[in-house]
Motif scaffolding. Structure first.
Motif, PDB file in Angstrom:
ATOM      1  N   THR A   1       3.256   0.644   3.207  1.00 10.72           N
ATOM      2  CA  THR A   1       3.009  -0.429   4.152  1.00 10.72           C
ATOM      3  C   THR A   1       3.130  -1.725   3.364  1.00 10.72           C
ATOM      4  OG1 THR A   1       1.502   0.962   5.418  1.00 10.72           O
ATOM      5  CG2 THR A   1       1.389  -1.418   5.813  1.00 10.72           C
TER       6      THR A   1
ATOM      7  N   ASP B   1       0.867  -1.173   0.000  1.00 10.74           N
ATOM      8  CA  ASP B   1       0.000   0.000   0.000  1.00 10.74           C
ATOM      9  C   ASP B   1       0.905   1.225   0.000  1.00 10.74           C
ATOM     10  OD1 ASP B   1      -2.439   1.519   0.224  1.00 10.74           O
ATOM     11  OD2 ASP B   1      -1.902   1.861   2.315  1.00 10.74           O
TER      12      ASP B   1
ATOM     13  N   SER C   1       5.199  -7.328   8.671  1.00  8.69           N
ATOM     14  CA  SER C   1       4.652  -6.038   8.265  1.00  8.69           C
ATOM     15  C   SER C   1       5.717  -4.981   8.498  1.00  8.69           C
ATOM     16  CB  SER C   1       3.408  -5.718   9.084  1.00  8.69           C
ATOM     17  OG  SER C   1       2.884  -4.469   8.725  1.00  8.69           O
ATOM     18  N   VAL C   2       5.835  -4.048   7.556  1.00 13.52           N
ATOM     19  CA  VAL C   2       6.807  -2.973   7.702  1.00 13.52           C
ATOM     20  C   VAL C   2       6.213  -1.690   7.122  1.00 13.52           C
ATOM     21  CG1 VAL C   2       8.011  -3.509   5.541  1.00 13.52           C
ATOM     22  CG2 VAL C   2       9.220  -2.284   7.346  1.00 13.52           C
ATOM     23  N   ARG C   3       6.499  -0.585   7.789  1.00 14.34           N
ATOM     24  CA  ARG C   3       6.087   0.741   7.317  1.00 14.34           C
ATOM     25  C   ARG C   3       7.354   1.480   6.924  1.00 14.34           C
ATOM     26  NH1 ARG C   3       4.925   5.311  11.017  1.00 14.34           N
ATOM     27  NH2 ARG C   3       4.254   7.009   9.670  1.00 14.34           N
TER      28      ARG C   3
ATOM     29  N   GLU D   1       4.413   7.028   2.052  1.00 11.56           N
ATOM     30  CA  GLU D   1       4.307   6.088   3.162  1.00 11.56           C
ATOM     31  C   GLU D   1       3.915   4.737   2.563  1.00 11.56           C
ATOM     32  OE1 GLU D   1       1.767   5.393   7.261  1.00 11.56           O
ATOM     33  OE2 GLU D   1       1.665   7.325   6.239  1.00 11.56           O
TER      34      GLU D   1
ATOM     35  N   GLN E   1       0.956   5.392  -0.113  1.00 13.06           N
ATOM     36  CA  GLN E   1       0.181   6.614   0.072  1.00 13.06           C
ATOM     37  C   GLN E   1       1.111   7.824  -0.059  1.00 13.06           C
ATOM     38  OE1 GLN E   1      -3.210   6.667   0.633  1.00 13.06           O
ATOM     39  NE2 GLN E   1      -3.105   4.453   0.339  1.00 13.06           N
TER      40      GLN E   1
ATOM     41  N   THR F   1       3.287  -5.951   3.571  1.00  8.00           N
ATOM     42  CA  THR F   1       2.986  -7.116   4.389  1.00  8.00           C
ATOM     43  C   THR F   1       3.576  -8.351   3.733  1.00  8.00           C
ATOM     44  OG1 THR F   1       0.836  -7.328   3.303  1.00  8.00           O
ATOM     45  CG2 THR F   1       0.876  -6.160   5.399  1.00  8.00           C
TER      46      THR F   1
END
Length: 97
Positions: free
Chosen positions: A58, A43, A76-78, A56, A45, A60
């Protein structure tokens, strides 16, 4: 100095072999200015703060290309980046190295 270079070359080769072994487990390739990831969920953004645009991400079910990480699989990592982001969906033909 040659010992350090030889050690890093060995780590890069081991990392490439791991990449080759795991790429078929993932749907996306994600490239930022600092890292290269494989992921099954992505994802992205675009955000703005103080007049600057940043991204940003995200991710998974991910794998990170980093020779110095002992664990490259991440649930999961941001990721925050101010540079361009490249996300490509892998096709089955690309998985044949």
């Amino acid at each position: 100095m040659e010992d350090v270079e030889s050690y890093e070359n060995k780590l890069e080769l081991e990392l490439f072999r791991e990449y080759r072994d795991v790429i078929n487990l993932f749907n996306y390739v994600v490239e930022t200015e600092r890292r290269y990831y494989l992921a099954n969920g992505v994802d992205v953004q675009a955000r703005s703060a103080n007049g600057e645009i940043f991204f940003e991400l995200t991710l998974t079910d991910a794998w990170v290309w980093d020779i110095y990480r002992s664990h490259r699989f991440i649930n999961s990592v941001r990721v925050i980046t101010y540079k361009d982001v490249n996300v490509e969906e892998l096709t089955k033909s690309e998985l044949q190295l």
